[in-house]
Design a protein around this motif. Structure first.
Motif, PDB file in Angstrom:
ATOM      1  N   GLY A  97      -6.439  -4.017 -74.136  1.00  0.00           N
ATOM      2  CA  GLY A  97      -5.796  -4.445 -75.372  1.00  0.00           C
ATOM      3  C   GLY A  97      -4.309  -4.663 -75.266  1.00  0.00           C
ATOM      4  O   GLY A  97      -3.663  -4.997 -76.271  1.00  0.00           O
ATOM      5  N   PHE A  98      -3.730  -4.524 -74.097  1.00  0.00           N
ATOM      6  CA  PHE A  98      -2.286  -4.733 -73.918  1.00  0.00           C
ATOM      7  C   PHE A  98      -2.057  -6.166 -73.439  1.00  0.00           C
ATOM      8  O   PHE A  98      -1.692  -6.423 -72.286  1.00  0.00           O
ATOM      9  N   GLY A 137       3.558  -2.556 -73.122  1.00  0.00           N
ATOM     10  CA  GLY A 137       3.949  -3.084 -74.416  1.00  0.00           C
ATOM     11  C   GLY A 137       3.010  -2.586 -75.499  1.00  0.00           C
ATOM     12  O   GLY A 137       2.154  -1.725 -75.269  1.00  0.00           O
ATOM     13  N   PRO A 138       3.120  -3.123 -76.706  1.00  0.00           N
ATOM     14  CA  PRO A 138       2.247  -2.660 -77.798  1.00  0.00           C
ATOM     15  C   PRO A 138       0.807  -3.120 -77.591  1.00  0.00           C
ATOM     16  O   PRO A 138       0.552  -4.194 -77.042  1.00  0.00           O
ATOM     17  N   ARG A 139      -0.100  -2.305 -78.065  1.00  0.00           N
ATOM     18  CA  ARG A 139      -1.523  -2.665 -77.977  1.00  0.00           C
ATOM     19  C   ARG A 139      -1.870  -3.628 -79.108  1.00  0.00           C
ATOM     20  O   ARG A 139      -1.568  -3.371 -80.270  1.00  0.00           O
ATOM     21  N   TYR A 140      -2.533  -4.726 -78.769  1.00  0.00           N
ATOM     22  CA  TYR A 140      -2.940  -5.707 -79.769  1.00  0.00           C
ATOM     23  C   TYR A 140      -4.175  -5.197 -80.511  1.00  0.00           C
ATOM     24  O   TYR A 140      -4.895  -4.306 -80.046  1.00  0.00           O
ATOM     25  N   ARG A 141      -4.405  -5.774 -81.682  1.00  0.00           N
ATOM     26  CA  ARG A 141      -5.512  -5.371 -82.544  1.00  0.00           C
ATOM     27  C   ARG A 141      -6.455  -6.550 -82.793  1.00  0.00           C
ATOM     28  O   ARG A 141      -6.080  -7.717 -82.639  1.00  0.00           O
ATOM     29  N   ILE A 142      -7.677  -6.205 -83.190  1.00  0.00           N
ATOM     30  CA  ILE A 142      -8.652  -7.242 -83.550  1.00  0.00           C
ATOM     31  C   ILE A 142      -8.205  -7.891 -84.853  1.00  0.00           C
ATOM     32  O   ILE A 142      -7.873  -7.210 -85.839  1.00  0.00           O
ATOM     33  N   GLY A 143      -8.180  -9.223 -84.871  1.00  0.00           N
ATOM     34  CA  GLY A 143      -7.822  -9.962 -86.077  1.00  0.00           C
ATOM     35  C   GLY A 143      -9.070 -10.451 -86.790  1.00  0.00           C
ATOM     36  O   GLY A 143      -9.946  -9.669 -87.164  1.00  0.00           O
ATOM     37  N   PRO A 172      -8.582  -1.679 -81.745  1.00  0.00           N
ATOM     38  CA  PRO A 172      -7.888  -2.118 -80.527  1.00  0.00           C
ATOM     39  C   PRO A 172      -8.585  -3.330 -79.914  1.00  0.00           C
ATOM     40  O   PRO A 172      -9.819  -3.404 -79.876  1.00  0.00           O
ATOM     41  N   ALA A 173      -7.772  -4.285 -79.440  1.00  0.00           N
ATOM     42  CA  ALA A 173      -8.317  -5.541 -78.907  1.00  0.00           C
ATOM     43  C   ALA A 173      -8.758  -5.357 -77.470  1.00  0.00           C
ATOM     44  O   ALA A 173      -8.224  -5.979 -76.544  1.00  0.00           O
ATOM     45  N   ARG A 174      -9.763  -4.523 -77.268  1.00  0.00           N
ATOM     46  CA  ARG A 174     -10.266  -4.239 -75.941  1.00  0.00           C
ATOM     47  C   ARG A 174     -11.448  -5.150 -75.636  1.00  0.00           C
ATOM     48  O   ARG A 174     -12.352  -5.338 -76.461  1.00  0.00           O
ATOM     49  N   ALA A 175     -11.455  -5.700 -74.421  1.00  0.00           N
ATOM     50  CA  ALA A 175     -12.540  -6.602 -74.037  1.00  0.00           C
ATOM     51  C   ALA A 175     -13.889  -5.893 -74.069  1.00  0.00           C
ATOM     52  O   ALA A 175     -14.902  -6.478 -74.477  1.00  0.00           O
ATOM     53  N   ARG A 210       1.275 -12.336 -83.976  1.00  0.00           N
ATOM     54  CA  ARG A 210       0.627 -11.308 -84.803  1.00  0.00           C
ATOM     55  C   ARG A 210       0.143 -10.120 -83.978  1.00  0.00           C
ATOM     56  O   ARG A 210      -0.316  -9.134 -84.535  1.00  0.00           O
ATOM     57  N   ARG A 211       0.239 -10.253 -82.648  1.00  0.00           N
ATOM     58  CA  ARG A 211      -0.277  -9.217 -81.748  1.00  0.00           C
ATOM     59  C   ARG A 211      -1.730  -8.888 -82.106  1.00  0.00           C
ATOM     60  O   ARG A 211      -2.105  -7.740 -82.338  1.00  0.00           O
ATOM     61  N   SER A 212      -2.510  -9.925 -82.158  1.00  0.00           N
ATOM     62  CA  SER A 212      -3.908  -9.764 -82.551  1.00  0.00           C
ATOM     63  C   SER A 212      -4.777 -10.680 -81.711  1.00  0.00           C
ATOM     64  O   SER A 212      -4.311 -11.609 -81.052  1.00  0.00           O
ATOM     65  N   MET A 213      -6.085 -10.393 -81.747  1.00  0.00           N
ATOM     66  CA  MET A 213      -7.074 -11.191 -81.041  1.00  0.00           C
ATOM     67  C   MET A 213      -8.177 -11.561 -82.020  1.00  0.00           C
ATOM     68  O   MET A 213      -8.819 -10.694 -82.622  1.00  0.00           O
TER      69      MET A 213
END
Length: 625
Positions: A97-98, A137-143, A172-175, A210-213
């Motif tokens: 998620g990074f 860096g910051p962890r991205y989030r699910i959008g 968290p935007a983890r694969a 947006r730091r999102s996925m």
């Protein structure tokens, strides 16, 4: 605002793109090839050290670290190894998620693309330091999450399955989480009766502003289906008709579900003939939307032998052996011959207990879904409570009402001589067993979760004097995986028994209730709990109550330990709890093997009576309950 897919390229990626690529990297890192002979010792570390879990991930991904000792390399090989790790570690960051993070590396303080680095490494006399630096860096989030059906007319089942995705906006935007949600939706469609459900497409966008996925799926559920008549292949000596009937009872004409397919596979395994059973659903449906299924089986050896050894300080050793034929007439009929000698001590071999039985099990009765177990045997028991020489026969039919619940019923007959203090009397009993049994535990010999329970009611008629009585017994146990990893298990057991229709003295000696010993209340002599006569020998009772609490803890490797408290009472009255309660406590060791744990327990009675030991030692295979 920047919106981009990963990896770089077209703005839209397919299922083989972003999440799939980075997760596949974590699950299947490239294997090391052959390296040149050792030439350049080096050290390797990941910086900075933190508690995010990335350090452990990086150390597992980076071949610079993984191959340092088992595949030494030269200067050019080290440079190539570090360069190859940079995109690998970048993908590892994104998988967690990074998505805005980056990775750098230094070899002897220089970047791996510095032109002077090869010469410097070749002149090195000390191990070369390699530092892999992760800046997550910051962890991205699910959008935004979108789930569509293909074709659109199939939207209803896809919408229902999407509710089980387990992925929500803000996660968290983890694969791995994305792929797990995808699998959950597909499996939900299959459980809903769509065996050919597939992922028609997956699109992922990463928005760095947006730091999102954002994730968009398309699912093709395919038609709902029922099972076609199954086929079984691979058998050599076993009746094809029996196998097809066994599988068809679970499948033929029923709505498709993975659970039903597994039940059919287990039903074939339960015949005891096969060492493996594999289900192979067809890749396409028949024109009437039925799913053909083939079970591929491999037969076990026809015959088996085995045995057990046990020991109890109060009465000495016990030994048993068996011989078994697993497919007697080609219909999965099982013939088992058992022999047992118990209570073996140097001074009382003539007073030991001996048993010999022959048991024939038929997997179906008149081609019906019911198992018949016919048993005949002889016993010679020389116990504190009574002596008995008898012939015992029974024929019990059992039918499964579900995967966990079974009902059984059938007659039994016993005849012989029974008595106390050398005074033996003839007896003959005719009984009829009825009962229910539940079992959803994880293992027969070493359960870590689930419950077991059984209730039986057996009316008896004494042919000698015409007396009748009914013996009732309910037993149950539950297993709680307290630690969540099966290393710490709380096991609870209870038993309640009652006899109606006769007083204690009117009940045949061996049909009375007894308690004490390795199978009930540890620390006490076998059958010693309850009323006793003037000679301090057990009289048995008309009722029984037992409880046990045991903590089972894995220590290290195959070793484990237990602490237990057992309690029991035997009463003269017909209601449980009418007798005095006896309590035993103790500790034990376990050594786990492929056939179950080897058990060593030491029990201490807390409320002793005349003749009771100060402790008792028990050795056997399998947990105490």
């Amino acid at each position: 605002m920047i919106r981009e897919p990963y990896p770089a390229g077209p703005r839209r990626t397919t299922a083989a793109g972003a999440a799939g690529a980075v997760l596949s990297l974590l699950l299947a890192w490239p294997a090391a090839g052959q390296e040149d002979p050792p030439a350049l010792p080096y050290t390797a570390e990941v910086a900075p050290l933190d508690d995010s879990g990335l350090r452990a991930t990086a150390e597992a991904v980076a071949q610079t670290i993984r191959l340092r000792e088992r595949a030494p390399t030269d200067a050019f090989g080290l440079i190539g190894r570090v360069r190859a790790d940079l995109p690998r570690l970048q993908d590892a960051l994104r998988a967690e998620g990074f998505w805005g993070g980056h990775v750098t590396a230094t070899i002897a303080g220089l970047p791996p693309d510095d032109p002077s680095l090869p010469g410097r490494l070749q002149r090195a006399t000390e191990p070369v330091p390699v530092v892999l630096t992760l800046v997550p860096g910051p962890r991205y989030r699910i959008g935004r999450i979108s789930v569509a059906a293909e074709p659109a007319a199939a939207a209803a089942p896809v919408r229902a399955a999407a509710a089980e995705a387990g992925l929500a906006e803000g996660d968290p935007a983890r694969a791995e989480a994305v792929l797990a949600a995808e699998t959950a939706i597909r499996d939900a469609l299959r459980r809903a009766g769509h065996p050919l459900a597939t992922v028609a497409g997956r699109e992922i966008w990463v928005d760095h502003d947006r730091r999102s996925m954002d994730v968009a799926w398309r699912f093709a559920p395919g038609p709902r289906a029922t099972f076609a008549t199954p086929e079984v292949t691979g058998q050599v000596r076993t009746s094809s008709g029996l196998l097809q009937r066994t599988a068809a009872r679970q499948l033929d004409g029923r709505d498709y579900s993975p659970a039903a397919l597994e039940r059919a596979r287990r039903a074939l395994v339960a015949l005891g003939v096969f060492e493996s059973v594999r289900a192979e659903p067809a890749a396409a449906l028949t024109p009437d939307n039925r799913l053909p299924v083939t079970f591929v089986v491999a037969e076990r050896p026809l015959r088996a032998i085995g045995g057990t050894v046990s020991y109890e300080t109060n009465y000495g050793a016990g030994i048993s052996a068996f011989w078994e034929h697993r497919n007697l007439f080609g219909g999965a009929e099982r013939l088992r011959l058992d022999a047992e000698a118990a209570r073996l001590t140097e001074s009382s071999l003539g007073n030991a207990t001996y048993r010999a039985f022959a048991t024939l099990t038929l997997p179906e009765i008149w081609r019906r879904d019911a198992r018949l177990t016919a048993r005949v045997g002889a016993v010679r028991e020389m116990l504190e409570a009574y002596d008995r020489d008898a012939i015992v026969t029974s024929a019990l039919a059992e039918r499964r009402l579900s995967e966990r619940l079974a009902v059984q019923a059938g007659p039994l007959y016993e005849t012989g001589r029974i008595g106390r203090y050398g005074v033996m009397e003839d007896f003959s009993l005719l009984g009829f067993v009825t009962g229910l049994r539940w079992d959803d535990t994880t293992s027969l010999l070493d359960p870590t979760s689930g419950r077991r329970g059984a209730v039986t009611a057996t009316p008896f008629w004494s042919i000698q004097d015409g007396r009748t009585f009914t013996r009732l017994l309910a037993t149950g146990s539950t297993y709680l995986d307290v630690t969540g990893d099966a290393r710490g298990v709380l096991a609870l057991r209870a038993a309640l028994g009652a006899t109606v229709g006769a007083t204690r003295d009117e009940i045949t000696l061996d049909k009375r209730f007894y308690s004490g010993g390795g199978g009930s209340v540890r620390g006490y002599t076998f059958q010693s709990i309850g009323p006793r006569d003037a000679g301090n020998r057990p009289l048995g009772g008309a009722s029984l109550m037992e409880f046990a609490v045991e903590w089972r803890q894995r220590i290290s490797g195959p070793w484990g330990a237990v602490a237990f408290v057992d309690a029991g009472s035997v009463g003269e009255e017909s209601y449980p709890g009418s007798g005095d309660l006896r309590v035993g406590v103790g500790l034990g060791l376990r050594y786990l093997t492929a056939i179950g744990p080897i058990r060593v327990d030491v029990g201490v009675p807390l409320s002793t009576e005349r003749g009771d030991p100060s402790y008792a030692l028990y050795v056997g295979i399998g947990q105490a309950f």
